[in-house]
Motif scaffolding. Structure first.
Motif, mmCIF file in Angstrom:
data_model
loop_
_atom_site.group_PDB
_atom_site.id
_atom_site.type_symbol
_atom_site.label_atom_id
_atom_site.label_comp_id
_atom_site.label_asym_id
_atom_site.label_seq_id
_atom_site.Cartn_x
_atom_site.Cartn_y
_atom_site.Cartn_z
ATOM 1 N N TRP A 18 0.817 -1.222 0.000
ATOM 2 C CA TRP A 18 0.000 0.000 0.000
ATOM 3 C C TRP A 18 0.847 1.267 0.000
ATOM 4 N N THR A 19 2.011 1.198 -0.636
ATOM 5 C CA THR A 19 2.883 2.368 -0.694
ATOM 6 C C THR A 19 3.341 2.553 -2.140
ATOM 7 N N PRO A 20 2.485 3.137 -2.969
ATOM 8 C CA PRO A 20 2.819 3.260 -4.392
ATOM 9 C C PRO A 20 4.102 4.051 -4.617
ATOM 10 N N LYS A 21 4.836 3.638 -5.638
ATOM 11 C CA LYS A 21 6.056 4.335 -6.038
ATOM 12 C C LYS A 21 5.846 4.881 -7.448
ATOM 13 N N ILE A 22 6.363 6.045 -7.686
ATOM 14 C CA ILE A 22 6.207 6.664 -9.001
ATOM 15 C C ILE A 22 7.324 6.187 -9.925
ATOM 16 N N VAL A 23 6.944 5.737 -11.125
ATOM 17 C CA VAL A 23 7.962 5.294 -12.087
ATOM 18 C C VAL A 23 7.900 6.076 -13.405
ATOM 19 N N GLY A 24 6.908 6.912 -13.558
ATOM 20 C CA GLY A 24 6.840 7.677 -14.794
ATOM 21 C C GLY A 24 5.820 8.787 -14.685
ATOM 22 N N GLU A 25 5.958 9.772 -15.561
ATOM 23 C CA GLU A 25 4.952 10.821 -15.605
ATOM 24 C C GLU A 25 4.749 11.269 -17.048
ATOM 25 N N LEU A 26 3.512 11.598 -17.369
ATOM 26 C CA LEU A 26 3.189 12.096 -18.709
ATOM 27 C C LEU A 26 1.868 12.828 -18.657
ATOM 28 N N ASN A 27 1.842 13.971 -19.304
ATOM 29 C CA ASN A 27 0.597 14.737 -19.433
ATOM 30 C C ASN A 27 -0.107 14.970 -18.097
ATOM 31 N N GLY A 28 0.670 15.276 -17.080
ATOM 32 C CA GLY A 28 0.079 15.564 -15.777
ATOM 33 C C GLY A 28 -0.385 14.351 -15.001
ATOM 34 N N GLN A 29 -0.061 13.173 -15.527
ATOM 35 C CA GLN A 29 -0.434 11.928 -14.859
ATOM 36 C C GLN A 29 0.829 11.229 -14.339
ATOM 37 N N TYR A 30 0.661 10.490 -13.269
ATOM 38 C CA TYR A 30 1.753 9.643 -12.794
ATOM 39 C C TYR A 30 1.470 8.184 -13.136
#
Lengths: 120, 120
Positions: A18-30
């Motif tokens: 339950w601890t999401p990690k960010i791996v990418g971003e595009l167009n204001g989305q993660y």
């Protein structure tokens, strides 16, 4: 440009549920990766649709009026405003797409709420 | 809410290369599936970042100053404005994530250009 992302490799870098990690971003989305196991909390996101794509394992999304079982290679979009409760009996690896503005557990605060997500 | 999407099942519904099909939408973005084989055309999208996630097979994204090889379970975000040429020696199954406004081959028109994408 950011380097390519290998999902398996990224999933090997963390173990907390339950601890999401960010791996990418595009167009204001993660694009986020999460390991989930057990029961989250009922919540909704007032302004953001949220997509779940199952990379490994299976999980269930409960809604106030039903549920959907998701297995590896399946995806589902929870529309904004819809209350949902993610549950996984066994550990499940999930990719999430959602706007940067999305709060982890929506308006609900719980012990599971993560306020600042990390990039990996 | 739309029903869940099983990626394998959706990929079984079409065979044409370079003809993305829409399988989901959220927050003004489309989730698309494409089968690609051979060489596309050089193009860029002025205002839209584009994400490639490899579901099966492998492909290469060529840029004017380099390339990135992508295999199953790997993803890459092509930032807006960056010219790219997708190439796959063997058939490759790809999930794309991009704004609804994204034109198939950007400003470039070619025999491959698809103007109206279908939902499957």
């Amino acid at each position: 440009m950011k380097p390519k992302v290998n999902l398996k490799e990224k999933f090997s870098l963390f173990s907390a549920h339950w601890t999401p990690k960010i791996v990418g971003e595009l167009n204001g989305q993660y694009v986020k990766l999460a390991k989930i196991k057990g029961e989250m909390v009922w919540h909704s996101h007032a302004n953001e649709d949220e997509m779940f794509l199952i990379i490994k394992g299976s999980m269930t999304l409960y809604f106030r009026d039903g549920k959907v079982d998701l297995n590896e290679g399946e995806m589902f979009v929870v529309p904004k405003g819809v209350e949902h409760l993610p549950v996984a009996e066994q550990e499940c690896h999930v990719m999430l797409f959602e706007p940067k503005s999305t709060a982890h557990t929506g308006e609900v605060e719980s012990d599971l709420t993560v306020k600042e997500l990390d990039w990996i």
